[in-house]
Design a protein around this motif. Sequence first.
Motif, PDB file in Angstrom:
ATOM      1  N   LYS A 155      -3.530 -57.444  44.268  1.00 42.55           N
ATOM      2  CA  LYS A 155      -4.444 -57.135  43.161  1.00 42.55           C
ATOM      3  C   LYS A 155      -5.889 -57.293  43.616  1.00 42.55           C
ATOM      4  O   LYS A 155      -6.782 -56.574  43.165  1.00 42.55           O
ATOM      5  CB  LYS A 155      -4.126 -58.023  41.968  1.00 42.55           C
ATOM      6  CG  LYS A 155      -2.760 -57.697  41.356  1.00 42.55           C
ATOM      7  CD  LYS A 155      -2.524 -58.432  40.059  1.00 42.55           C
ATOM      8  CE  LYS A 155      -1.084 -58.348  39.585  1.00 42.55           C
ATOM      9  NZ  LYS A 155      -0.646 -57.041  39.148  1.00 42.55           N
ATOM     10  N   VAL A 158      -7.784 -63.607  31.836  1.00 44.97           N
ATOM     11  CA  VAL A 158      -6.511 -63.180  32.427  1.00 44.97           C
ATOM     12  C   VAL A 158      -6.395 -63.713  33.855  1.00 44.97           C
ATOM     13  O   VAL A 158      -7.316 -63.533  34.654  1.00 44.97           O
ATOM     14  CB  VAL A 158      -6.391 -61.639  32.405  1.00 44.97           C
ATOM     15  CG1 VAL A 158      -5.025 -61.199  32.918  1.00 44.97           C
ATOM     16  CG2 VAL A 158      -6.615 -61.119  30.984  1.00 44.97           C
ATOM     17  N   LYS A 180       6.302 -52.865  26.292  1.00 40.97           N
ATOM     18  CA  LYS A 180       6.538 -53.966  27.241  1.00 40.97           C
ATOM     19  C   LYS A 180       7.153 -55.196  26.600  1.00 40.97           C
ATOM     20  O   LYS A 180       7.825 -55.966  27.261  1.00 40.97           O
ATOM     21  CB  LYS A 180       5.227 -54.361  27.914  1.00 40.97           C
ATOM     22  CG  LYS A 180       4.737 -53.345  28.917  1.00 40.97           C
ATOM     23  CD  LYS A 180       3.754 -53.948  29.907  1.00 40.97           C
ATOM     24  CE  LYS A 180       3.537 -53.020  31.082  1.00 40.97           C
ATOM     25  NZ  LYS A 180       2.847 -51.770  30.717  1.00 40.97           N
TER      26      LYS A 180
HETATM   27  P1  AMP Z   1      -0.279 -56.086  34.986  1.00 48.11           P
HETATM   28  O1  AMP Z   1       0.947 -56.622  35.682  1.00 48.11           O
HETATM   29  O2  AMP Z   1      -1.536 -56.218  35.771  1.00 48.11           O
HETATM   30  O3  AMP Z   1      -0.065 -54.737  34.363  1.00 48.11           O
HETATM   31  O4  AMP Z   1      -0.442 -57.002  33.684  1.00 48.11           O
HETATM   32  C1  AMP Z   1       0.595 -57.128  32.756  1.00 48.11           C
HETATM   33  C2  AMP Z   1       0.040 -56.977  31.379  1.00 48.11           C
HETATM   34  O5  AMP Z   1      -0.991 -57.938  31.143  1.00 48.11           O
HETATM   35  C3  AMP Z   1      -0.643 -55.637  31.140  1.00 48.11           C
HETATM   36  O6  AMP Z   1       0.262 -54.650  30.791  1.00 48.11           O
HETATM   37  C4  AMP Z   1      -1.582 -55.984  30.002  1.00 48.11           C
HETATM   38  O7  AMP Z   1      -0.883 -56.009  28.763  1.00 48.11           O
HETATM   39  C5  AMP Z   1      -1.994 -57.382  30.325  1.00 48.11           C
HETATM   40  N1  AMP Z   1      -3.284 -57.411  31.043  1.00 48.11           N
HETATM   41  C6  AMP Z   1      -3.480 -57.401  32.372  1.00 48.11           C
HETATM   42  N2  AMP Z   1      -4.794 -57.447  32.675  1.00 48.11           N
HETATM   43  C7  AMP Z   1      -5.452 -57.478  31.507  1.00 48.11           C
HETATM   44  C8  AMP Z   1      -6.843 -57.536  31.142  1.00 48.11           C
HETATM   45  N3  AMP Z   1      -7.808 -57.604  32.054  1.00 48.11           N
HETATM   46  N4  AMP Z   1      -7.135 -57.555  29.826  1.00 48.11           N
HETATM   47  C9  AMP Z   1      -6.173 -57.526  28.890  1.00 48.11           C
HETATM   48  N5  AMP Z   1      -4.861 -57.476  29.162  1.00 48.11           N
HETATM   49  C10 AMP Z   1      -4.494 -57.456  30.451  1.00 48.11           C
END
Ligand code: AMP
Length: 422
Positions: A103, A141, A213
């Motif tokens: 990431k 986050v 999700k």
């Molecule tokens: P990811 O694995 O990075 O997709 O993160 C999993 C979930 O966390 C995402 O589908 C979003 O619902 C939430 N998420 C990740 N990053 C953010 C962010 N910066 N702001 C808000 N929600 C987030």
Amino acid sequence: MNVLVVGSGGREHALCWAISGSAMLDRLWCAPGNAGIAEVATCVDIGVEDLDGIVAFARETKIDFVVVGPEVPLVAGLADRLHEAGIRVFGPAANAAILEGSKAFMKDLCRRHGIPTAAYGEFDDLVQASAFIRERGAPIVVKADGLAAGKGVVVATTVEEAIEAAAGILGGRFGASGAKLVIEEFLDGEEMSFHALVDGKTALPLATAQDHKRVFDGDQGPNTGGMGTYSPAPRGTAEIQREVMDRIVDPVVAAMAAEGRPYNGVLYAGLMLTQDGPKLIEINCRFGDPECQVLMARLRSDVLPALLATADGQLDHFDLRWRQEAAVCVVMAAKGYPGDYAKGTEIRGLDKAAAVPDVTVFHAGTVTKGGKVLANGGRVLGVTAIGADIAAAQKQAYRAVDAIDWPEGFCRRDIGWRALKP
Ligand code: AMP
Ligand code: GLY
């Protein structure tokens, strides 16, 4: 042409199902596959992380083209190994799959190239991470840098929760994947998924698809890999799609090429539609699962030429045709998922479900034993239907779900609801 699909989930069943209808196909293999995949491909017992085994099998069997489903072998360099062996492959090399594998890499690429994403910091030290969290405040986050099977992200509503998450990740909860942290600004808005085929230079957007999700109806409860999907996704208007292509997808593809890491395969972007326009949350180097199920159900073109054109850098001038109809995929999971669940329970009624018109039952985690189909994972089936619109597809999908006799399983009853609200 001889094709090998790597993977064993619902995504790979959908890919095998689509590829098995190709005019170009001679023989289809899948490693390791599952009970459903075995109906359209020859399954070989090689795990997705056994790169040596996959390359050796592809060589011995004279496989012409390998389609890699999951991220783990791509991040580990399976595409590179196949290239070295002179075998064509759908899926990015390790130096491009790093967009999902780290990431921090993805965020730094966005910073270097002015691609919209949440503000962030990177840390390998808890004292500094905690200071950053306190300074920024909640919500905030916290993410493990590396692959964590979708579990490495904590959306913290308090400073204490964020610090605890950071301590857990740096303390080894995800092994080496958590040696580094990304801590980022909470983005407010609606989430949207976006898929494009990318051949190194050119990106060809796919039809829109959206997952649910959360594990429970109304999008409540803990996050999962995805409890269902629908396509098209009304929020992906033509205008938003253009904006996502112009501001995010094309710039990422150009940035990767400019940095000597041409991206080849499917690029799956997770986006937040904020008041300041779409922002990139994450990039996956593979199809979404179960997004792939509804995309394959709606794809009218032969999928194999599209995957080959991607691998061969021939996507400019390439076009895909999609069915006008909508598709809905309802995931049936083992009770307890995404927490602990039992394996080995029997699933009955699959033939009845498959006989419902316009329905295909994709298997995600199943095995056959003594003529019975048994659950073998958390997400077990992806009951997928086509219909004139989302409402019609949803109705057919649930008719098929109701034909399945599996007391130890469950599903959400509202997949697609966001597309149906007035
Ligand atoms: P990811 O694995 O990075 O997709 O993160 C999993 C979930 O966390 C995402 O589908 C979003 O619902 C939430 N998420 C990740 N990053 C953010 C962010 N910066 N702001 C808000 N929600 C987030
Ligand atoms: N459905 C979400 C994912 O495949 O990551």
